[in-house]
Design a protein around this motif. Structure first.
Motif, short mmCIF file in Angstrom:
data_model
loop_
_atom_site.label_atom_id
_atom_site.label_comp_id
_atom_site.label_asym_id
_atom_site.label_seq_id
_atom_site.Cartn_x
_atom_site.Cartn_y
_atom_site.Cartn_z
N THR A 143 -16.54 32.08 -37.63
CA THR A 143 -16.56 33.66 -37.10
C THR A 143 -15.91 34.69 -38.02
N PRO A 144 -15.99 35.82 -37.60
CA PRO A 144 -15.25 37.05 -38.40
C PRO A 144 -13.76 36.62 -38.56
N TYR A 145 -13.27 35.73 -37.65
CA TYR A 145 -11.75 35.84 -37.70
C TYR A 145 -11.65 34.57 -38.51
N GLY A 146 -12.28 33.32 -38.77
CA GLY A 146 -12.04 32.51 -39.82
C GLY A 146 -11.12 31.67 -39.93
N LYS A 147 -10.30 31.54 -38.93
CA LYS A 147 -8.97 30.69 -38.92
C LYS A 147 -9.07 29.49 -38.07
N ASP A 148 -8.13 28.54 -38.47
CA ASP A 148 -8.23 27.37 -37.57
C ASP A 148 -7.07 27.37 -36.64
N ILE A 149 -7.67 27.75 -35.39
CA ILE A 149 -6.84 27.77 -34.12
C ILE A 149 -5.97 26.28 -33.84
N VAL A 150 -6.32 25.29 -33.80
CA VAL A 150 -5.82 24.16 -33.70
C VAL A 150 -4.83 23.93 -34.64
N ALA A 151 -5.01 24.39 -35.88
CA ALA A 151 -4.09 24.02 -37.05
C ALA A 151 -2.60 25.15 -36.61
N ALA A 152 -2.99 26.21 -36.30
CA ALA A 152 -1.99 27.15 -35.76
C ALA A 152 -1.24 26.94 -34.70
N MET B 295 -19.08 12.77 -32.20
CA MET B 295 -17.74 12.86 -31.40
C MET B 295 -17.10 11.91 -31.99
N LYS B 296 -16.94 10.88 -32.47
CA LYS B 296 -15.95 10.03 -33.04
C LYS B 296 -15.37 10.69 -34.29
N ALA B 297 -16.35 11.31 -35.00
CA ALA B 297 -16.06 12.00 -36.53
C ALA B 297 -15.10 13.07 -36.09
N GLN B 298 -15.34 13.76 -35.07
CA GLN B 298 -14.58 15.09 -34.64
C GLN B 298 -13.30 14.46 -34.27
N LEU B 299 -13.25 13.55 -33.39
CA LEU B 299 -11.83 13.13 -32.61
C LEU B 299 -10.98 12.47 -33.95
N THR B 300 -11.64 12.03 -35.01
CA THR B 300 -10.96 11.47 -36.23
C THR B 300 -10.31 12.59 -36.92
N GLU B 301 -11.06 13.65 -37.11
CA GLU B 301 -10.50 14.93 -37.56
C GLU B 301 -9.24 15.29 -36.74
N LEU B 302 -9.23 15.54 -35.62
CA LEU B 302 -8.17 15.88 -34.64
C LEU B 302 -6.99 15.20 -34.82
N LEU B 303 -7.33 13.89 -34.83
CA LEU B 303 -6.10 13.06 -34.98
C LEU B 303 -5.62 12.53 -36.30
N THR B 304 -6.22 13.39 -37.21
CA THR B 304 -5.81 12.90 -38.56
C THR B 304 -5.07 14.18 -39.34
N ASN B 305 -5.65 15.28 -39.06
CA ASN B 305 -5.43 16.57 -40.00
C ASN B 305 -4.16 17.47 -39.29
N TYR B 306 -3.71 17.10 -37.89
CA TYR B 306 -3.06 18.14 -37.46
C TYR B 306 -1.78 17.48 -36.89
N PHE C 210 -18.61 24.79 -28.98
CA PHE C 210 -18.05 25.79 -29.91
C PHE C 210 -16.54 24.83 -30.13
N SER C 211 -16.28 24.62 -31.50
CA SER C 211 -15.12 24.01 -31.91
C SER C 211 -13.90 25.08 -32.27
N ASN C 212 -12.80 24.92 -31.91
CA ASN C 212 -11.80 25.87 -32.18
C ASN C 212 -11.01 25.50 -33.53
N TRP C 213 -11.55 24.47 -34.39
CA TRP C 213 -11.00 24.28 -35.62
C TRP C 213 -12.07 24.01 -36.68
N ASP C 214 -11.69 23.74 -37.86
CA ASP C 214 -12.32 23.84 -39.12
C ASP C 214 -13.23 22.38 -39.11
N THR C 215 -13.96 22.12 -38.23
CA THR C 215 -14.55 20.87 -38.16
C THR C 215 -15.60 20.74 -39.19
N LYS C 216 -15.81 19.62 -39.92
CA LYS C 216 -16.84 19.29 -40.81
C LYS C 216 -18.07 18.87 -40.12
N GLN C 217 -17.93 18.72 -38.84
CA GLN C 217 -19.42 18.11 -38.37
C GLN C 217 -20.18 19.21 -37.77
#
Length: 442
Positions: free
Chosen positions: A124-133, A185-196, A109-116
């Motif tokens: 989820t009903p919460y709908g917000k990006d925790i990593v961003a916050a 995994m590489k695509a997700q790590l790219t997101e984490l290291l690009t968007n935050y 389960f990913s705690n951010w708005d991953t595109k992968q």
């Protein structure tokens, strides 16, 4: 004989699924390592969809919950009480200098708005990006942010679960496509290291899933993790970003710090420790009770004294202390944990100078405690009961010019020879947690 040598060299080059490579850390990375060692104290946060079941982060594996059933949590997880500021405030109030946040644990389960994947918090009903916050609040408050990322996955079919030793009961039957999983995994790590924004480190976990056991340090992984590609990607995207891997082995090429799970460096009470201590920055991670993720039945909380001793013992061994919290499903950190963090913070406000920015291992660990050092000051931490009213520091090369109690500044008598330095503590009221003696040296 020549053929055997070639085979041996090839096997060595493939250890841990890592192709032979040369790694030269950048100036930015080396600066990050120093900053990391200076910080000394951080907060680990285990939290995600698994928190809903209130039975720890391994609940999917431990109860053999099928993927289709487990993913119903996506419609239930709704942490409306989550407040990034309160989490960061709690860490900062305790004297912590960095946070290591779970972005994706073994349940996938990913705690951010991953595109992968759609198995993520924004579905989820919460709908917000925790990593961003958390990234926004950490950057605002000057807290460094590290991101935990699981290498293994109990829900994806492209993960090589057939050779893994966990996640066997989650109902997967399709044959895994390992190259697809690596690309994921590489695509997700790219997101984490690009968007935050700036990320101070990536904290990997799960390598041990592809070993027959976690004790034999000569075992090789059953899969090629493509660490050369993954580590290079991280260092390319953010050169200052440190890489650590909780494989319970000695560090390999491309890694920037070494962690020890639930053990001080060089200690092996867990059975899976025992890895040799490297020259890289070191870190110990530990829980407040016995659970990483929230467990509604786990009341075995460590005392404030135990946790401060952990911090001090780590610092004396030249390591950081990463202390875990497992917030409840609603997003609130347990009151018991908040109370403990506040009390640790009271101690760090008074005695933090003996921890932050120091280095350890100047003097071997002693029966009475440990020594930390910063500039021209040594801090002798007396955390164990004394057999006599004095402590001895063996083979201290620097000349001591004064010895005082950190709390109150009372001067202490001392005697120094080539073999030892004796600090006399007659009549000193010993602190129940840590009697700290400041030694000024030339």
């Amino acid at each position: 004989m020549k053929l055997r040598l070639i085979i041996l060299l090839f096997a060595m080059s493939c250890s841990f699924g890592l192709k032979a490579q040369q790694y030269s850390p950048t100036a930015e990375n080396l600066a990050s390592r120093k900053d990391f060692q200076d910080m000394k104290f951080g907060m680990f946060i285990h939290w995600g969809a698994f928190s809903v079941l209130s039975d720890g982060e391994w609940v999917m594996n431990n109860k053999n919950i099928k993927v289709e059933d487990y993913k119903r949590l996506k419609g239930i997880f709704n942490p409306t009480a989550f407040d990034a500021k309160k989490w960061v405030d709690a860490a900062k109030g305790a004297g912590m200098k960095y946070i290591t946040l779970i972005t994706r644990h073994h349940d996938g389960f990913s705690n951010w708005d991953t595109k992968q994947s759609d198995w993520k918090i924004t579905e989820t009903p919460y709908g917000k990006d925790i990593v961003a916050a958390m990234a926004k609040e950490c950057h605002k408050q000057g807290i460094k942010l590290f991101l935990y990322y699981s290498l293994l996955d109990w829900s994806r079919t492209d993960y090589h679960y057939a050779t893994g030793k966990t996640g066997k009961g989650t109902g997967r039957t399709e044959k895994g496509d390992w190259n697809n999983y690596i690309a994921f995994m590489k695509a997700q790590l790219t997101e984490l290291l690009t968007n935050y924004g700036e990320i101070s480190g990536i904290w990997f976990d799960g390598h041990w899933d592809q070993l027959d056991n976690d004790k034999d340090k000569t075992l090789k992984s059953k899969v090629d993790w493509h660490y050369d590609e993954i580590y290079s990607l991280i260092h390319k995207l953010q050169p200052q970003c440190m890489v650590g891997n909780n494989h319970h082995l000695s560090p390999i090429a491309g890694e920037d710090f070494q962690m020890f799970e639930k053990d001080l460096p060089g200690v092996n009470t867990t059975g899976f420790g025992g890895a040799s201590i490297s020259q890289l920055p070191l870190e110990t991670c530990e829980t407040m009770n016995n659970s990483w993720g929230f467990s509604i039945t786990d009341r075995k909380y460590k005392t404030v004294k135990q946790l401060i001793h952990y911090l001090v013992n780590d610092a004396g061994r030249n390591a950081n202390f990463l202390l875990n919290v497992g917030p409840m499903p609603n997003g609130i950190i347990q009151p018991e944990n908040i109370d403990t963090l506040a009390k640790i913070g009271e101690w760090t406000k008074v005695y933090g100078a003996s921890i932050y920015g120091t280095r350890g291992n100047l003097i071997d660990v002693q029966e009475w405690g440990v020594v930390t050092a910063k500039d021209k000051t040594l801090y002798a931490h007396v955390i164990n009961k004394l057999k006599q009213p004095s402590i001895t520091l063996p083979k201290l090369k620097q000349k001591v010019v004064s010895a005082t109690l950190m709390n109150g500044g009372a001067k202490l008598k001392f005697k120094q020879t080539a073999d030892q330095t004796i600090i006399y503590l007659d009549g000193v009221a010993m602190d129940d947690i840590d009697t700290i003696i400041e030694l000024k040296i030339k």
